[in-house]
Design a protein around this motif. Structure first.
Motif, PDB file in Angstrom:
ATOM      1  N   GLN A  20       0.832  -1.209   0.000  1.00 58.33           N
ATOM      2  CA  GLN A  20       0.000   0.000   0.000  1.00 58.33           C
ATOM      3  C   GLN A  20       0.866   1.259   0.000  1.00 58.33           C
ATOM      4  OE1 GLN A  20      -2.446  -1.001   3.500  1.00 58.33           O
ATOM      5  NE2 GLN A  20      -4.235  -0.972   2.136  1.00 58.33           N
ATOM      6  N   SER A  21       1.934   1.243   0.800  1.00 53.85           N
ATOM      7  CA  SER A  21       2.855   2.386   0.823  1.00 53.85           C
ATOM      8  C   SER A  21       3.554   2.554  -0.517  1.00 53.85           C
ATOM      9  CB  SER A  21       3.894   2.209   1.938  1.00 53.85           C
ATOM     10  OG  SER A  21       3.316   2.375   3.219  1.00 53.85           O
ATOM     11  N   ALA A  22       3.958   1.432  -1.114  1.00 52.61           N
ATOM     12  CA  ALA A  22       4.651   1.480  -2.405  1.00 52.61           C
ATOM     13  C   ALA A  22       3.745   2.061  -3.478  1.00 52.61           C
ATOM     14  CB  ALA A  22       5.120   0.087  -2.801  1.00 52.61           C
ATOM     15  N   LEU A  23       2.494   1.624  -3.503  1.00 56.06           N
ATOM     16  CA  LEU A  23       1.550   2.140  -4.490  1.00 56.06           C
ATOM     17  C   LEU A  23       1.283   3.619  -4.272  1.00 56.06           C
ATOM     18  CD1 LEU A  23      -0.981  -0.829  -4.659  1.00 56.06           C
ATOM     19  CD2 LEU A  23       0.692  -0.175  -6.387  1.00 56.06           C
ATOM     20  N   ASP A  24       1.277   4.040  -3.022  1.00 59.91           N
ATOM     21  CA  ASP A  24       1.019   5.450  -2.707  1.00 59.91           C
ATOM     22  C   ASP A  24       2.104   6.359  -3.256  1.00 59.91           C
ATOM     23  OD1 ASP A  24      -0.803   7.245  -0.804  1.00 59.91           O
ATOM     24  OD2 ASP A  24       1.270   7.915  -0.563  1.00 59.91           O
ATOM     25  N   ILE A  25       3.352   5.902  -3.242  1.00 58.13           N
ATOM     26  CA  ILE A  25       4.457   6.747  -3.725  1.00 58.13           C
ATOM     27  C   ILE A  25       4.899   6.355  -5.136  1.00 58.13           C
ATOM     28  CG2 ILE A  25       5.287   7.226  -1.391  1.00 58.13           C
ATOM     29  CD1 ILE A  25       7.554   5.235  -1.864  1.00 58.13           C
ATOM     30  N   GLY A  26       4.157   5.432  -5.762  1.00 61.32           N
ATOM     31  CA  GLY A  26       4.449   5.068  -7.144  1.00 61.32           C
ATOM     32  C   GLY A  26       5.614   4.121  -7.334  1.00 61.32           C
ATOM     33  N   ASP A  27       5.979   3.372  -6.281  1.00 64.20           N
ATOM     34  CA  ASP A  27       7.064   2.395  -6.401  1.00 64.20           C
ATOM     35  C   ASP A  27       6.475   1.068  -6.872  1.00 64.20           C
ATOM     36  OD1 ASP A  27       9.190   0.623  -6.096  1.00 64.20           O
ATOM     37  OD2 ASP A  27       9.945   1.585  -4.282  1.00 64.20           O
ATOM     38  N   GLN A  28       6.310   0.946  -8.187  1.00 64.34           N
ATOM     39  CA  GLN A  28       5.681  -0.244  -8.742  1.00 64.34           C
ATOM     40  C   GLN A  28       6.545  -1.491  -8.565  1.00 64.34           C
ATOM     41  OE1 GLN A  28       2.622   0.289  -9.545  1.00 64.34           O
ATOM     42  NE2 GLN A  28       2.817   2.524  -9.526  1.00 64.34           N
ATOM     43  N   LYS A  29       7.870  -1.318  -8.509  1.00 67.87           N
ATOM     44  CA  LYS A  29       8.763  -2.472  -8.384  1.00 67.87           C
ATOM     45  C   LYS A  29       8.519  -3.202  -7.070  1.00 67.87           C
ATOM     46  CE  LYS A  29      13.651  -3.797  -8.471  1.00 67.87           C
ATOM     47  NZ  LYS A  29      15.054  -3.316  -8.574  1.00 67.87           N
ATOM     48  N   ILE A  30       8.476  -2.458  -5.953  1.00 68.08           N
ATOM     49  CA  ILE A  30       8.219  -3.073  -4.644  1.00 68.08           C
ATOM     50  C   ILE A  30       6.814  -3.654  -4.608  1.00 68.08           C
ATOM     51  CG2 ILE A  30       7.848  -2.575  -2.189  1.00 68.08           C
ATOM     52  CD1 ILE A  30      10.751  -2.741  -2.784  1.00 68.08           C
ATOM     53  N   ILE A  32      -0.030  -2.819 -15.063  1.00 61.78           N
ATOM     54  CA  ILE A  32      -0.432  -1.845 -16.083  1.00 61.78           C
ATOM     55  C   ILE A  32       0.407  -0.576 -15.972  1.00 61.78           C
ATOM     56  CG2 ILE A  32      -2.296  -0.284 -16.795  1.00 61.78           C
ATOM     57  CD1 ILE A  32      -4.267  -2.546 -16.137  1.00 61.78           C
ATOM     58  N   LYS A  33       0.588  -0.087 -14.758  1.00 62.15           N
ATOM     59  CA  LYS A  33       1.353   1.143 -14.562  1.00 62.15           C
ATOM     60  C   LYS A  33       2.822   0.956 -14.920  1.00 62.15           C
ATOM     61  CE  LYS A  33      -1.651   3.237 -11.111  1.00 62.15           C
ATOM     62  NZ  LYS A  33      -1.834   3.632  -9.691  1.00 62.15           N
ATOM     63  N   SER A  34       3.278  -0.287 -14.909  1.00 61.86           N
ATOM     64  CA  SER A  34       4.654  -0.577 -15.301  1.00 61.86           C
ATOM     65  C   SER A  34       4.760  -0.938 -16.781  1.00 61.86           C
ATOM     66  CB  SER A  34       5.213  -1.729 -14.451  1.00 61.86           C
ATOM     67  OG  SER A  34       5.259  -1.371 -13.086  1.00 61.86           O
ATOM     68  N   GLY A  35       3.636  -0.876 -17.491  1.00 62.81           N
ATOM     69  CA  GLY A  35       3.642  -1.197 -18.915  1.00 62.81           C
ATOM     70  C   GLY A  35       3.634  -2.684 -19.217  1.00 62.81           C
ATOM     71  N   SER A  77      -0.488  -8.539 -16.946  1.00 62.75           N
ATOM     72  CA  SER A  77      -1.791  -8.274 -16.338  1.00 62.75           C
ATOM     73  C   SER A  77      -2.862  -9.149 -16.970  1.00 62.75           C
ATOM     74  CB  SER A  77      -2.162  -6.790 -16.522  1.00 62.75           C
ATOM     75  OG  SER A  77      -3.471  -6.543 -16.067  1.00 62.75           O
ATOM     76  N   GLN A  78      -2.832  -9.248 -18.287  1.00 66.79           N
ATOM     77  CA  GLN A  78      -3.814 -10.065 -19.006  1.00 66.79           C
ATOM     78  C   GLN A  78      -3.730 -11.532 -18.592  1.00 66.79           C
ATOM     79  OE1 GLN A  78      -3.016 -10.862 -23.192  1.00 66.79           O
ATOM     80  NE2 GLN A  78      -5.094 -10.199 -23.721  1.00 66.79           N
ATOM     81  N   GLU A 135       1.655   4.729 -20.464  1.00 63.55           N
ATOM     82  CA  GLU A 135       2.761   5.300 -19.677  1.00 63.55           C
ATOM     83  C   GLU A 135       4.047   4.493 -19.863  1.00 63.55           C
ATOM     84  OE1 GLU A 135       5.084   7.462 -17.458  1.00 63.55           O
ATOM     85  OE2 GLU A 135       3.003   8.051 -17.688  1.00 63.55           O
ATOM     86  N   ILE A 136       5.145   5.191 -20.146  1.00 62.09           N
ATOM     87  CA  ILE A 136       6.418   4.500 -20.372  1.00 62.09           C
ATOM     88  C   ILE A 136       7.522   4.994 -19.430  1.00 62.09           C
ATOM     89  CG2 ILE A 136       7.303   6.088 -22.143  1.00 62.09           C
ATOM     90  CD1 ILE A 136       8.340   3.623 -23.658  1.00 62.09           C
TER      91      ILE A 136
END
Length: 466
Positions: free
Chosen positions: A84-94, A121-124, A129-130, A332-333
């Motif tokens: 949840q913290s990672a998603l809040d700050i945009g750390d998609q890797k974590i 999706i946010k990481s492309g 995801s599919q 987003e890239i």
């Protein structure tokens, strides 16, 4: 674990339960300091930091915990909090790392599966995801949230027919479900089906009277009608400059700042001057060209950027709702990319954008109005023969730009206009692109490109800075 360490952990827990978070944090950090294997102290610190909304520090504490514990052995609650913290700050890797552990552990938990899908999706990583959702939907065929997320993924992949089929099934099956109609409305709005989207959002309001989410979308779709922009642009087309100027002044408070100044930009200079500084619309002043790379850097970095663009799963033909024609445009890239070349590009673009806005008082004012947070986002565009970008602005941002990474010979030729970036309003300016060059400009400046007539591809990365 030492006696003193146990004592510090206990003291920390007691302090936290008493609401004394400062003391609790002190005890937990002391526990970690006294014993590097004090896993309990580290986990307690993560809980405390997450609870206080200190997300970056939560991630930092989690990374310290990972030094001593394999991720598979960390308590699921901790992994979820950190996610949840990672998603809040945009750390998609974590987020992806943790959710990839939680997902197989909780196959029936649709929230976790959807969170992982969104992070993909946010990481492309649209195909990931599919695949995830197609697998999960076999286990949860009746779960509308999984089906909706699959529809979103299919839409991002450019599979609009598949996406709409899923949305229609959901609306038919869950006729009185708010989210079914709401998400279908979002999809329709994205592909330009405004009237049908409005019907979906009106249905949402029937299901949940005065639903703010639905009302917000309705207002967004009819904004151009309600704020007078449609009439203003009609006046501009007829060259009724004084009428357009009066309507702009009257409606200034209800028109989004970027859209307001974009309309002002269409007026003659004498009318512009009555609404703002002429300099704000002078292309020679407002447009900045930046050489992002040295000669020695270009070969390495541009080649890697081209590879990133070519391998972007979200790169689709004539993406719906976007200005690209006869070409491919990605999702987003930049944001969340793990590519070193992309991360390096982001650093250069952020520095250039910050430097650019220093002496731009109007843009600084708009940023304050929009509460800009200095975030960078971007997408790639690959134009084929006949490809071009239709005239458009970027109302969602403050500063916009484009980085050229591969050009046909004709586009790089200053004597030819093919592929040129054009700012067509007053004192029209045309920019001949060069590989490794960035063009930065206010998001309210309308721009377009001259179609290319080459069989070679023209590849660039466009960006927004808010």
């Amino acid at each position: 674990m030492t006696a003193s360490n146990i004592s510090n952990n206990r003291k920390g827990v007691e302090a936290a339960m008493a609401g004394n978070h400062i003391e609790a944090e002190k005890f937990f950090r002391q526990a970690i300091k006294e014993n590097e294997t004090a896993i309990e102290g580290c986990m307690n610190l993560i809980r405390l930091l997450h609870m206080q909304g200190r997300h970056a520090e939560t991630i930092s504490a989690f990374k310290e915990l990972q030094i001593n514990v394999q991720i598979e052995k960390i308590h699921p609650q901790i992994l979820y909090m950190v996610t949840q913290s990672a998603l809040d700050i945009g750390d998609q890797k974590i987020a992806i790392q943790n959710l990839s552990v939680l997902s197989p552990q909780h196959p029936g938990n649709s929230e976790i599966q959807c969170m992982l899908s969104e992070a993909f999706i946010k990481s492309g990583r649209l195909v990931d995801s599919q695949k995830l959702l197609e697998r999960v939907i076999q286990l949860n065929p009746e779960d509308p949230s999984i089906a909706t997320q699959l529809a979103i993924t299919e839409s991002e992949l450019g599979n609009y027919n598949k996406a709409e089929k899923i949305h229609k099934q959901l609306v038919g099956k869950f006729e009185n479900a708010f989210l079914s109609h709401f998400n279908y409305g979002l999809f329709l709005a994205n592909i330009g089906e405004t009237k049908r989207a409005l019907r979906c959002f009106e249905r949402c309001k029937q299901i949940v009277p005065n639903a703010p989410e639905a009302q917000e979308q309705i207002e967004k779709l009819i904004q151009n009608e309600s704020n007078g922009l449609t009439e203003i642009y009609q006046d501009i087309e007829k060259k009724y400059w004084v009428e357009a100027e009066k309507k702009l002044r009257k409606n200034k408070e209800v028109i989004e700042p970027i859209q307001f100044w974009a309309a002002v930009n269409e007026l003659p200079k004498e009318n512009q001057q009555k609404l703002g500084s002429i300099q704000a619309f002078d292309a020679e002043i407002q447009i900045r060209i930046v050489e992002l790379y040295s000669v020695s850097e270009k070969e390495k970095f541009l080649a890697e950027l081209v590879d990133n663009v070519k391998n972007a799963e979200s790169l689709i033909w004539n993406r719906a709702g976007k200005p690209t024609r006869h070409g491919l445009q990605s999702h987003e890239i930049l944001n969340g990319s793990q590519s070193t070349a992309i991360q390096d590009l982001c650093r250069r673009l952020k520095e250039a954008s910050l430097d650019y806005i220093k002496n731009k008082p109007l843009l600084q004012k708009i940023r304050n109005q929009k509460k800009g947070n200095k975030e960078l986002s971007g997408w790639s565009v690959v134009l084929k023969k006949g490809g071009h970008q239709k005239r458009h602005i970027h109302p969602e941002s403050i500063v916009s730009g484009v980085v050229y990474i591969q050009l046909p010979k004709e586009s790089a030729n200053e004597e030819k206009k093919e592929g040129n970036l054009v700012f067509p309003s007053n004192n029209m300016k045309m920019v001949t692109p060069k590989e490794g060059m960035a063009v930065i400009f206010p998001s309210y400046l309308a721009h377009e490109t001259v179609p290319i007539n080459s069989n070679e591809e023209r590849i660039c990365i466009a960006f927004n800075w808010t």
